[in-house]
Each structure stands twice: as structure tokens, then as C-alpha cells.
Scaffold this motif. Structure first.
Motif, PDB file in Angstrom:
ATOM      1  N   ASP A  38      -0.912  -8.871   7.261  1.00 41.49           N
ATOM      2  CA  ASP A  38      -1.703 -10.028   6.776  1.00 41.49           C
ATOM      3  C   ASP A  38      -2.494  -9.901   5.492  1.00 41.49           C
ATOM      4  O   ASP A  38      -2.790 -10.643   4.692  1.00 41.49           O
ATOM      5  N   HIS A  39      -3.285  -8.663   5.526  1.00 42.68           N
ATOM      6  CA  HIS A  39      -4.062  -8.505   4.477  1.00 42.68           C
ATOM      7  C   HIS A  39      -3.048  -8.319   3.150  1.00 42.68           C
ATOM      8  O   HIS A  39      -3.548  -8.674   2.041  1.00 42.68           O
ATOM      9  N   MET A  40      -1.912  -7.602   3.281  1.00 41.96           N
ATOM     10  CA  MET A  40      -0.831  -7.713   2.006  1.00 41.96           C
ATOM     11  C   MET A  40      -0.623  -9.105   1.649  1.00 41.96           C
ATOM     12  O   MET A  40      -0.491  -9.301   0.652  1.00 41.96           O
ATOM     13  N   ASN A 160      -2.469   6.024   1.464  1.00 36.51           N
ATOM     14  CA  ASN A 160      -1.347   5.148   1.955  1.00 36.51           C
ATOM     15  C   ASN A 160      -1.613   3.662   1.827  1.00 36.51           C
ATOM     16  O   ASN A 160      -1.042   2.947   1.334  1.00 36.51           O
ATOM     17  N   HIS A 161      -2.850   3.431   2.018  1.00 36.81           N
ATOM     18  CA  HIS A 161      -3.396   2.094   1.975  1.00 36.81           C
ATOM     19  C   HIS A 161      -3.559   1.602   0.682  1.00 36.81           C
ATOM     20  O   HIS A 161      -2.851   0.394   0.276  1.00 36.81           O
ATOM     21  N   HIS A 162      -3.991   2.387  -0.187  1.00 40.58           N
ATOM     22  CA  HIS A 162      -4.152   1.927  -1.647  1.00 40.58           C
ATOM     23  C   HIS A 162      -2.556   1.922  -2.272  1.00 40.58           C
ATOM     24  O   HIS A 162      -2.402   1.084  -3.171  1.00 40.58           O
ATOM     25  N   ALA A 164       0.260   1.090  -0.709  1.00 42.65           N
ATOM     26  CA  ALA A 164       0.925  -0.219  -0.288  1.00 42.65           C
ATOM     27  C   ALA A 164       0.128  -1.350  -0.898  1.00 42.65           C
ATOM     28  O   ALA A 164       0.952  -2.080  -1.508  1.00 42.65           O
ATOM     29  N   GLU A 165      -0.970  -1.366  -1.090  1.00 42.35           N
ATOM     30  CA  GLU A 165      -1.666  -2.334  -1.665  1.00 42.35           C
ATOM     31  C   GLU A 165      -1.381  -2.719  -3.068  1.00 42.35           C
ATOM     32  O   GLU A 165      -1.358  -3.684  -3.568  1.00 42.35           O
ATOM     33  N   SER A 166      -1.373  -1.693  -3.886  1.00 47.83           N
ATOM     34  CA  SER A 166      -1.089  -1.511  -5.459  1.00 47.83           C
ATOM     35  C   SER A 166       0.271  -2.301  -5.601  1.00 47.83           C
ATOM     36  O   SER A 166       0.622  -2.805  -6.502  1.00 47.83           O
TER      37      SER A 166
HETATM   38 MN   LIG Z   1      -7.021  -3.130   1.191  1.00 39.87          MN
END
Ligand SMILES: [Mn+2]
Length: 196
Positions: A38-40, A160-162, A164-166
Motif C-alpha cells: 500500500d505504501h509503495m 531494502n525499504h529504500h 524498493a521505494e526508490s
Molecule cells: Mn517509505
């Protein structure tokens, strides 16, 4: 003409509904049952300036694969339908997206020719509850159904959050700019072939 579409897709594995307004303000209402996803998808709306409403009810008791892939398929179909014959679009765009220690570059051709190059690796199998291998699956399904030539490469990164989000922000930024109307050729299809 308003560039928008609404698609509902139901299988034995998932039920997905997507509403897209291409010339929006980046407003989103997303509910897939997978928090990080959802965040992505929020990022995808926010940084493309498309308005997105996405609801997914999938077989998450099995795993997240069907839900993530089918959102990619349905969103891709809606994107393509909303854009119609691609008249007047800029067509090509690229972006470099830094997120702290991570740098990802994305290039897109809104061409009607689906192709994904995905050169991004994760060091963990999960981000929260989300399976990192599904980032590729999502973009594969989306590019295939949206008719995008889409290249994503993470040049470096640790978190890994960065990472994916990038990727999501880079795709958002590039598709948002590629589907903008080029005023100098607003009535033309941007191809020497006369069709995309
Ligand atoms: Mn984020």
C-alpha cells in the motif's frame, strides 16, 4: 477529454478494482491487505501525479504473489485504457532517484511494446510482511499490461525499504512525465510510424 479508466478483475485468487485518473493530483486511496505494498502504491500515485484508487482482496492465506501480480495486471490495463491511442504524449522519460544511501535510475518508453529490464537486488526476503521478490513481479505485470518498455536499475543501496521505494518513486516520476501532453505535438501520435 479526461484520461481516466476503471477496471475490475475477478479470478478465483483475487478480486481487484482500479480507478485511475492520469491528469490528477497524486491523490490515492489504496487497500491491498499488504501494508508495505500500500505504501509503495501511494508513492506511485504521489510522484506520478496520477490519482489512484485500488482495492484488492486476494488469497493472502497462501502468500502475497497473486495479489501483487494481479494488482500489477489490473493497474496496467487501466493505465493503458486511460491513455487510449497515446496521442500527444511526451513518450520517453527517465529519472535518478536517491534515497539516503540508495540510488536507482529508471527509464521508460510509453510505447505499447512491453519489456522489463530489472536490475535491482535485495539482501532480505522481507520488508515487514512484504516479499521483496514481488517488486519484480509487480513491475513485470504492470509493464506487460500497460505496454511499457521499462528499465529499472539500482546502482547501489543498502536498506531494502529504500531500494524498493526508490524503484517505485522512479517509475512514478518517469511515467508521470512520459504521459504528459507535449504542447508542440498535442494532436499527433509521437511515432514516425503514426501509431503506438
Ligand atoms: Mn517509505
Amino acid at each position: 477529454m479526461t484520461r481516466q479508466a476503471e477496471i475490475t478483475r475477478k479470478t478465483k485468487e483475487t478480486e481487484i478494482s482500479v480507478k485511475i485518473r492520469v491528469d490528477g493530483a497524486g491523490v490515492s486511496r489504496i487497500s491491498t491487505g499488504i501494508g508495505f505494498f500500500d505504501h509503495m502504491l501511494d508513492q506511485l500515485a504521489r510522484h506520478s501525479l496520477m490519482d489512484l484508487e485500488i482495492t484488492a482482496k486476494g488469497d493472502l492465506h497462501i502468500d502475497q504473489h497473486h495479489t501483487v501480480e494481479d494488482v500489477g495486471i489490473t493497474l496496467g490495463q487501466a493505465f493503458r485504457q486511460a491513455l487510449g491511442e497515446l496521442r500527444g504524449i511526451v513518450r520517453y522519460a527517465d529519472a535518478m532517484i536517491p534515497m539516503d544511501e540508495t540510488l536507482t535510475r529508471v527509464a521508460v518508453d510509453v510505447s505499447g511494446r512491453p519489456f522489463l529490464v530489472f536490475k535491482t537486488a535485495f539482501s532480505n526476503a522481507k520488508i515487514g510482511e512484504f516479499d521483496t521478490e514481488l517488486v519484480r513481479e509487480f513491475f513485470q505485470a504492470f509493464a506487460q499490461n500497460a505496454g511499457l518498455t521499462l528499465h529499472i536499475e539500482t546502482l547501489y543501496g543498502v536498506n531494502n525499504h529504500h531500494i524498493a521505494e526508490s524503484c517505485f518513486k522512479g517509475v512514478a516520476r518517469t511515467i508521470g512525465r512520459a504521459v504528459a501532453i507535449d504542447e508542440r505535438q498535442a494532436d499527433r501520435i509521437p511515432s514516425t510510424k503514426g501509431a503506438l
